[in-house]
Design a protein around this motif. Structure first.
Motif, PDB file in Angstrom:
ATOM      1  N   UNK A 146       2.052  -6.723  -0.839  1.00  0.00           N
ATOM      2  CA  UNK A 146       1.823  -6.161  -2.174  1.00  0.00           C
ATOM      3  C   UNK A 146       0.855  -4.979  -2.121  1.00  0.00           C
ATOM      4  N   UNK A 147      -0.237  -5.146  -1.374  1.00  0.00           N
ATOM      5  CA  UNK A 147      -1.227  -4.064  -1.279  1.00  0.00           C
ATOM      6  C   UNK A 147      -0.636  -2.835  -0.586  1.00  0.00           C
ATOM      7  N   UNK A 148       0.112  -3.051   0.471  1.00  0.00           N
ATOM      8  CA  UNK A 148       0.682  -1.929   1.199  1.00  0.00           C
ATOM      9  C   UNK A 148       1.669  -1.151   0.342  1.00  0.00           C
ATOM     10  N   UNK A 149       2.472  -1.857  -0.422  1.00  0.00           N
ATOM     11  CA  UNK A 149       3.435  -1.164  -1.282  1.00  0.00           C
ATOM     12  C   UNK A 149       2.726  -0.385  -2.376  1.00  0.00           C
ATOM     13  N   UNK A 150       1.626  -0.942  -2.896  1.00  0.00           N
ATOM     14  CA  UNK A 150       0.866  -0.236  -3.915  1.00  0.00           C
ATOM     15  C   UNK A 150       0.256   1.034  -3.349  1.00  0.00           C
ATOM     16  N   UNK A 151      -0.274   0.964  -2.129  1.00  0.00           N
ATOM     17  CA  UNK A 151      -0.845   2.134  -1.466  1.00  0.00           C
ATOM     18  C   UNK A 151       0.222   3.208  -1.287  1.00  0.00           C
ATOM     19  N   UNK A 152       1.377   2.805  -0.811  1.00  0.00           N
ATOM     20  CA  UNK A 152       2.452   3.773  -0.562  1.00  0.00           C
ATOM     21  C   UNK A 152       2.975   4.372  -1.872  1.00  0.00           C
ATOM     22  N   UNK A 153       3.322   3.504  -2.799  1.00  0.00           N
ATOM     23  CA  UNK A 153       3.953   3.966  -4.029  1.00  0.00           C
ATOM     24  C   UNK A 153       3.030   4.863  -4.851  1.00  0.00           C
TER      25      UNK A 153
END
Length: 459
Positions: free
Chosen positions: A233-240
């Motif tokens: 979840x955190x990684x996708x938030x960082x990317x998006x």
């Protein structure tokens, strides 16, 4: 009553120095970052009765709010701040601007104050005077450096749209720009509260193109903080948060440029994570290839999202930022309590390279990129002297006069961040240099780590 006096001679005209103090952002630029004070409200101007409101925190906060009222304005030669409410029994700060030398200015700060608790409070006078000396030494250096940077740029006032303007770097950058005479339009993810704000929503693809049509440049700083446990979840938030916002702005700028209008310059944040976390001691510059880990992939997508603006003829640059040093944010803010307690130490082996930059210099880099037409593409936002973690630890301990004998075991960051997060951040080794800044004549305010830490910590 006690009186404290400090003065500095500046090589800029009286009118210019006074005008800098009149503008929004001046108070934020002058507040020492080590003081437990935040700006709640800047005075709209220096006219009689206008007020600034500060919030105090920490163990020395006798009063939670400090309200200062302007009086005695005689432009461009003097004005006074008088405490309405705050930590002192009385406080009066008289600012005097006098012609000096060959078109320069002598700035005299005279503070008349009375400590609370009467004679008992007067015992704190030596500590207060020492604190004032540190504060005004910082203020005068900040003022001189800011005036010099704006004079060296030699550009007319710009209108700059900024995302992430309330963040760690964004707050400092917007204050620097507005106090230098530029107009900043803040793109905010809420309903606008003041005229120079405009709502945008990168998740829904919404930004006011008509607002961007009126600006000269866009600086894009917004994004989910990288710090955190590196789960899906955190990684996708960082990317998006980075890619979607950059793509929206780039496409909007491209559309406006196709109509013969809109921003001429688009500067977006990036990170030295572009080079990967496991480069060891390899010397890296803007020509070096990317890494292959998660953060390197995010940086590549982030920078690639600017393509529509570049293809439409806008000048595009991305600032690959190193570890920004200030007690207001970043890794230094996290480390300071441990080091103050005498429990600081190297992280793991301490052999990993840390490419750092002061908060004032990363602000200066963005300003340099905005105002130099020849700069485009990647720009490494790092100081010229990277250090190992062991060297960083020893320097911070020396500045604080604290021992650094207790190494931080590697399992600590792994518990907090997970294995991947720890490897990509805490244990990353990146020996990064900036050939672009060297070639573009950027003058660092704090080129070495010790001078940086002493300035931002008032040591």
């Amino acid at each position: 009553m006690h009186t404290f006096r400090s003065e500095v001679v500046l090589d800029r005209p009286v009118e210019e120095v006074f005008a800098w103090h009149e503008r929004q952002g001046a108070l934020r630029r002058l507040l020492p970052p080590w003081e437990p004070v935040t700006v709640v409200q800047e005075a709209p101007d220096l006219t009689e009765g206008s007020e600034a409101v500060l919030r105090l925190s920490g163990p020395g906060a006798v009063a939670p709010r400090w309200v200062a009222r302007h009086t005695g304005l005689r432009a461009p030669y003097e004005f006074t701040d008088v405490q309405v409410s705050g930590p002192f029994a009385a406080w009066r700060h008289h600012h005097v601007f006098e012609p000096a030398g060959d078109g320069g200015c002598r700035l005299v700060d005279e503070v008349t104050y009375e400590l609370p608790l009467g004679p008992a409070g007067d015992r704190a006078k030596p500590m207060v005077e020492a604190r004032l000396r540190r504060m005004f030494a910082y203020r005068h250096r900040q003022l001189a450096d800011d005036l010099a940077a704006h004079a060296a740029a030699g550009v007319p006032p710009m209108t700059v749209a900024v995302t992430g303007a309330s963040g760690f770097v964004g707050t400092a950058l917007t204050a620097f720009l507005t106090s230098g005479g530029h107009r900043v339009v803040r793109l905010v993810r809420r309903a606008p509260r003041v005229p120079d704000e405009s709502a945008w929503d990168p998740e829904r693809g919404l930004v006011d193109a008509e607002v961007l049509r009126t600006v000269d440049a866009v600086v894009h700083l917004a994004g989910t903080p990288i710090a955190g446990r590196f789960n899906h979840r955190h990684k996708e938030s960082v990317r998006r948060s980075r890619v979607a916002g950059t793509r929206l702005l780039a496409r909007t700028i491209a559309r406006l440029r196709a109509e013969g209008d809109g921003p001429r310059v688009f500067v977006t944040a990036s990170a030295i994570g572009y080079y990967g976390a496991d480069r060891g001691g390899e010397v890296l510059d803007e020509e070096s290839g990317p890494g292959r880990d998660f953060l390197a992939e995010v940086c590549r997508e982030w920078e690639a999202a600017t393509c529509p603006a570049r293809e439409a003829g806008a000048r595009v640059a991305y600032v690959r930022t190193g570890l920004v040093q200030s007690p207001l944010g970043g890794t230094l803010r996290i480390q300071l309590p441990q080091f103050w307690a005498g429990l600081g130490g190297r992280l793991g082996t301490g052999e990993q390279w840390q490419s750092w930059i002061s908060l004032d210099d990363i602000v200066g880099v963005y300003h340099h990129v905005l105002t130099r037409d020849g700069i485009s593409g990647p720009v490494n936002g790092v100081a010229p002297e990277p250090v190992t973690n062991a060297a960083f630890t020893a320097t911070l301990g020396r500045v604080l006069h604290r021992p650094t004998l207790v190494p931080t075991p590697s399992f600590g960051p792994r518990l907090l961040l997970g294995d991947e997060g720890a490897d990509l951040t805490a244990f990353a080794s990146q020996n990064v240099h900036s050939g672009v800044l060297a070639g573009a004549g950027y003058r660092f305010r704090q080129p070495d780590l010790e001078s940086c830490l002493r300035h931002v910590l008032g040591r």
